[in-house]
Design an enzyme around this catalytic site. Structure first.
Site, PDB file in Angstrom:
ATOM      1  N   ARG A   1     118.747  42.876  28.845  1.00  0.00           N
ATOM      2  CA  ARG A   1     117.502  41.613  28.585  1.00  0.00           C
ATOM      3  C   ARG A   1     117.872  40.257  29.165  1.00  0.00           C
ATOM      4  O   ARG A   1     116.822  39.653  29.921  1.00  0.00           O
ATOM      5  CB  ARG A   1     117.303  41.541  27.032  1.00  0.00           C
ATOM      6  CG  ARG A   1     116.306  42.450  26.434  1.00  0.00           C
ATOM      7  CD  ARG A   1     116.791  42.623  25.019  1.00  0.00           C
ATOM      8  NE  ARG A   1     118.151  43.339  24.992  1.00  0.00           N
ATOM      9  CZ  ARG A   1     118.173  44.837  25.183  1.00  0.00           C
ATOM     10  NH1 ARG A   1     117.014  45.495  24.954  1.00  0.00           N
ATOM     11  NH2 ARG A   1     119.448  45.311  25.266  1.00  0.00           N
ATOM     12  N   THR A   2     119.003  39.673  28.982  1.00  0.00           N
ATOM     13  CA  THR A   2     119.243  38.311  29.660  1.00  0.00           C
ATOM     14  C   THR A   2     118.979  38.230  31.129  1.00  0.00           C
ATOM     15  O   THR A   2     118.336  37.383  31.665  1.00  0.00           O
ATOM     16  CB  THR A   2     120.596  37.755  29.114  1.00  0.00           C
ATOM     17  OG1 THR A   2     120.661  38.119  27.650  1.00  0.00           O
ATOM     18  CG2 THR A   2     120.582  36.192  29.524  1.00  0.00           C
TER      19      THR A   2
ATOM     20  N   LYS B 157     139.236  39.649  47.766  1.00  0.00           N
ATOM     21  CA  LYS B 157     140.004  39.172  48.716  1.00  0.00           C
ATOM     22  C   LYS B 157     140.806  38.142  48.004  1.00  0.00           C
ATOM     23  O   LYS B 157     141.579  37.400  48.875  1.00  0.00           O
ATOM     24  CB  LYS B 157     139.627  38.914  49.922  1.00  0.00           C
ATOM     25  CG  LYS B 157     138.300  39.946  50.531  1.00  0.00           C
ATOM     26  CD  LYS B 157     137.679  39.170  51.787  1.00  0.00           C
ATOM     27  CE  LYS B 157     136.624  40.044  52.370  1.00  0.00           C
ATOM     28  NZ  LYS B 157     135.680  39.278  53.369  1.00  0.00           N
TER      29      LYS B 157
ATOM     30  N   ARG C 244     127.072  34.622  33.108  1.00  0.00           N
ATOM     31  CA  ARG C 244     127.581  35.056  31.710  1.00  0.00           C
ATOM     32  C   ARG C 244     129.089  35.391  32.202  1.00  0.00           C
ATOM     33  O   ARG C 244     129.278  36.089  33.306  1.00  0.00           O
ATOM     34  CB  ARG C 244     127.066  36.389  31.473  1.00  0.00           C
ATOM     35  CG  ARG C 244     127.507  37.500  30.317  1.00  0.00           C
ATOM     36  CD  ARG C 244     126.590  38.373  29.972  1.00  0.00           C
ATOM     37  NE  ARG C 244     125.687  37.835  29.224  1.00  0.00           N
ATOM     38  CZ  ARG C 244     124.904  38.394  28.328  1.00  0.00           C
ATOM     39  NH1 ARG C 244     124.886  39.822  28.318  1.00  0.00           N
ATOM     40  NH2 ARG C 244     123.726  38.124  27.544  1.00  0.00           N
TER      41      ARG C 244
ATOM     42  N   HIS D 156     125.381  31.748  22.981  1.00  0.00           N
ATOM     43  CA  HIS D 156     124.387  32.184  23.715  1.00  0.00           C
ATOM     44  C   HIS D 156     123.330  31.343  23.703  1.00  0.00           C
ATOM     45  O   HIS D 156     122.158  31.618  22.849  1.00  0.00           O
ATOM     46  CB  HIS D 156     124.080  33.628  23.419  1.00  0.00           C
ATOM     47  CG  HIS D 156     123.346  34.625  24.396  1.00  0.00           C
ATOM     48  ND1 HIS D 156     122.624  33.864  25.434  1.00  0.00           N
ATOM     49  CD2 HIS D 156     123.309  35.883  24.458  1.00  0.00           C
ATOM     50  CE1 HIS D 156     121.998  34.840  25.995  1.00  0.00           C
ATOM     51  NE2 HIS D 156     122.296  36.140  25.480  1.00  0.00           N
TER      52      HIS D 156
HETATM   53  C1  NCD Z   1     123.380  40.014  23.030  1.00  0.00           C
HETATM   54  C2  NCD Z   1     124.430  39.453  23.845  1.00  0.00           C
HETATM   55  O1  NCD Z   1     124.958  39.729  24.864  1.00  0.00           O
HETATM   56  O2  NCD Z   1     125.204  38.665  23.397  1.00  0.00           O
HETATM   57  N1  NCD Z   1     122.521  40.396  23.684  1.00  0.00           N
HETATM   58  C3  NCD Z   1     121.493  39.682  24.327  1.00  0.00           C
HETATM   59  O3  NCD Z   1     121.974  39.007  25.063  1.00  0.00           O
HETATM   60  N2  NCD Z   1     120.229  39.833  23.957  1.00  0.00           N
HETATM   61  C4  NCD Z   1     123.942  40.816  21.927  1.00  0.00           C
HETATM   62  C5  NCD Z   1     124.753  41.759  21.970  1.00  0.00           C
HETATM   63  O4  NCD Z   1     125.315  42.002  23.226  1.00  0.00           O
HETATM   64  O5  NCD Z   1     125.109  42.305  21.128  1.00  0.00           O
END
Ligand code: NCD
Length: 297
Positions: free
Chosen positions: A50-51, A78, A99, A127
């Protein structure tokens, strides 16, 4: 530089502006050229559906382009450091969506980047863009007066120790509202860390059993057990079955950042109180608004 790193460094005014822009994108015209000529780079060192995809979708909807950094085919293999990789990707991008599994890394990258960094999840930390889309969803489903007239009850359920969406959404709600009662419902060993609760303005309680409190809740925010983060629990003790959901208020709402595991059985998907599909769709509008904010002068 307009980084988006955590909720504590996001002024309320900025939050309100982003949410307002997201509402415009959702309900009115989407300007297809706001990001024309801009490049949004996604750098994901942890899995994501999703993100990652909603940031790419948001970019395309606004007429921009994306670059996707792949760690496994990059010069990191490398021996290049992440610091040098970020410096490099900054030269090719207007913004980096990052991320990373280590909590401190996103903030360290922001110190060296020449372009804004958006935190798309830093390990078990935060997040913030999910928090914005969660609050956006809550505001669109629950009249403002209701959240302003206490008591208003929210249950966060699941792995509250590692669930970064809970850490951010909780802080953002606490920043924006008073009169909320937060209920933290988790397995033994997965309780929320004190650092996220000690400065809360609103009332908060720890619970073990969702069934005992669900009849009072206005929002039920489910999360999965984060097995990848060395938890010794492999199943949630609180599963939102049809039977348990039948005890909830008629106008309660059920949210989940997804992905789901056993805690959110598909048998409840058609219950009108389940709003997690709408929640994930809102992610696109909110991320469009975030990109617009970060990239505007
Ligand atoms: C979450 C995350 O990655 O923190 N998902 C998201 O970004 N919608 C929740 C999860 O991984 O449980």
């Amino acid at each position: 530089m307009k980084h988006i790193l955590d909720v504590s460094s996001l002024p309320i005014k900025t939050v309100e502006m982003i949410l307002q822009t997201a509402r415009q994108f959702k309900h009115f015209h989407i300007p297809g050229d706001l990001l024309k000529g801009k490049i949004v780079t996604t750098m994901f060192f942890e899995p994501s559906t999703r993100t990652h995809k909603s940031f790419q979708c948001a970019t395309y909807r606004l007429g921009g382009n994306t670059l996707d950094y792949n760690h496994y085919t990059s010069s990191a293999k490398k021996g290049e450091t992440l610091r040098d990789t970020i410096t490099t990707m900054s030269q090719y991008s207007d913004v980096i969506v990052l991320r990373h599994p280590l909590e401190g890394t996103v903030h360290k990258c922001a110190e060296v980047a020449d372009v804004p960094i958006i935190n798309a999840g830093n390990g078990s930390g935060e997040h913030s863009t999910q928090a914005l889309l969660d609050v956006f969803t809550i505001q669109s489903l629950i009249p403002l007066e209701m959240t302003r007239s206490p008591p208003f009850h929210i249950a966060f359920v699941g792995d509250l120790k590692h669930g970064r969406t809970v850490h951010s959404t909780l802080q953002l709600l606490d920043k924006m509202y008073t009169g909320i009662f937060f209920h933290f419902v988790s397995n033994e060993g997965l309780h929320i860390d004190k650092k996220y609760t000690e400065n809360l303005r609103n009332n908060h309680y720890c619970e073990h059993n969702l069934k005992n409190i669900i009849n009072m809740m206005d929002i039920i925010y489910m999360t999965r057990i984060q097995k990848e983060r060395n938890t010794n629990a492999d199943r949630s003790e609180n599963i939102l079955t049809k039977e348990i959901l039948s005890l909830a208020k008629e106008n309660a709402i059920v949210l989940h950042p997804l992905p789901r595991n056993e805690e959110l059985p598909v048998e409840i998907d058609n219950d009108p109180r389940c709003k997690f599909v709408e929640q994930m769709k809102n992610g696109v509008y909110v991320r469009m608004a975030i990109l617009d904010y970060v990239l505007s002068k």
